[in-house]
Write a protein that holds these residues in place. Structure first.
Motif, PDB file in Angstrom:
ATOM      1  N   TRP A   8       0.802  -1.215   0.000  1.00  0.00           N
ATOM      2  CA  TRP A   8       0.000   0.000   0.000  1.00  0.00           C
ATOM      3  C   TRP A   8       0.840   1.273   0.000  1.00  0.00           C
ATOM      4  O   TRP A   8       0.428   2.286  -0.546  1.00  0.00           O
ATOM      5  CB  TRP A   8      -0.946  -0.007   1.207  1.00  0.00           C
ATOM      6  N   VAL A  11       1.347   2.423  -3.582  1.00  0.00           N
ATOM      7  CA  VAL A  11       0.170   2.382  -4.440  1.00  0.00           C
ATOM      8  C   VAL A  11       0.257   3.501  -5.480  1.00  0.00           C
ATOM      9  O   VAL A  11       0.723   4.605  -5.208  1.00  0.00           O
ATOM     10  CB  VAL A  11      -1.112   2.507  -3.600  1.00  0.00           C
ATOM     11  N   ARG A  61      -6.442   2.877   0.428  1.00  0.00           N
ATOM     12  CA  ARG A  61      -5.069   2.628  -0.016  1.00  0.00           C
ATOM     13  C   ARG A  61      -4.269   3.917  -0.174  1.00  0.00           C
ATOM     14  O   ARG A  61      -3.123   4.016   0.269  1.00  0.00           O
ATOM     15  CB  ARG A  61      -5.087   1.844  -1.337  1.00  0.00           C
TER      16      ARG A  61
END
Length: 245
Positions: A8, A11, A61
């Motif tokens: 994450w 991301v 996220r």
């Protein structure tokens, strides 16, 4: 879609694309399933459900990445050795500014950006103002107390590069430049790629290498007058002090 295998903190847009595709797939299966097995729902149900699913999945996220970026961001070094002017508001310039602001070892603070594209004037690049074109370089050096100029346009033509660097040479700033366009093609632009401005950067061509051995045979024992001693041809004697003519 391998959404649970991603990290994450890194991301990006590719993750968003996978989330969008996953949302579309699940919306189709869910819509068909609930209509066939249960009952037909209002149109707003089929639209709002996937929309909220996409928004919440993305926000979680990207919020995680944003928090990590804020936590890792180093405070601006007010005692930095250099105040830097960045020439070029493109991809390379953006990456260099990020490195300058996030590095814990670089003693340089970006103060302003110069770019010849009028559409970028008055805007911000990574929260650094784009103040104008090349004609603003000397003014910016005085206004922002600039001590270092970084040229970050690897794709610039030899003529443009020479003209901009000649303007920069009128200041007392330290000059650094990216050596070529290959970093952008490989998406590899880092602070270690910067190098001091060399004479070939100002020439706009490769320096001419004289064959000193052949020249020595032709002029040995003669009195020689050299004109144009400031150029790369005329100054070969000064660049090669070991050659005894």
């Amino acid at each position: 879609m391998k959404l649970y295998k991603s990290i994450w903190r890194y991301v990006s847009l590719s993750e968003m694309n996978r989330i969008l595709l996953a949302t579309i797939v699940t919306a189709i299966f869910h819509g068909i399933g609930i209509t066939v097995l249960c009952t037909r729902m209002p149109i707003s149900y089929y639209l709002m459900g996937p929309l909220f699913q996409f928004m919440f999945t993305v926000s979680v996220r990207f919020a995680y990445r944003f928090i990590n970026l804020v936590r890792r961001r180093k405070p601006r070094n007010e005692n930095a050795k250099y105040n830097s002017l960045i020439i070029g508001a493109g991809s390379a310039g953006q990456i260099i500014i990020k490195e300058l602001e996030n590095s814990s070892v670089v003693q340089s603070v970006p103060k302003c950006v110069i770019d010849d594209d009028p559409n970028k004037w008055g805007r911000m690049l990574e929260n650094i103002p784009i103040i104008g074109g090349r004609e603003k370089i000397i003014e910016a050096v005085q206004k922002f107390d600039i001590t270092q100029i970084i040229f970050t346009i690897p794709s610039a033509s030899a003529k443009d590069k020479r003209e901009i660097l000649n303007i920069c040479k009128e200041t007392d700033c330290k000059l650094l430049t990216l050596p070529g366009v290959y970093q952008l093609l490989n998406e590899k632009v880092f602070l270690q790629h910067l190098k001091p401005v060399a004479v070939e950067d100002l020439l706009g061509r490769e320096p001419i290498k004289a064959d000193l051995g052949q020249i020595k045979q032709q002029i040995q024992g003669k009195v020689v007058l050299i004109t144009g001693g400031g150029g790369s041809i005329g100054s070969f004697r000064a660049l090669s002090p070991d050659c005894d003519l």
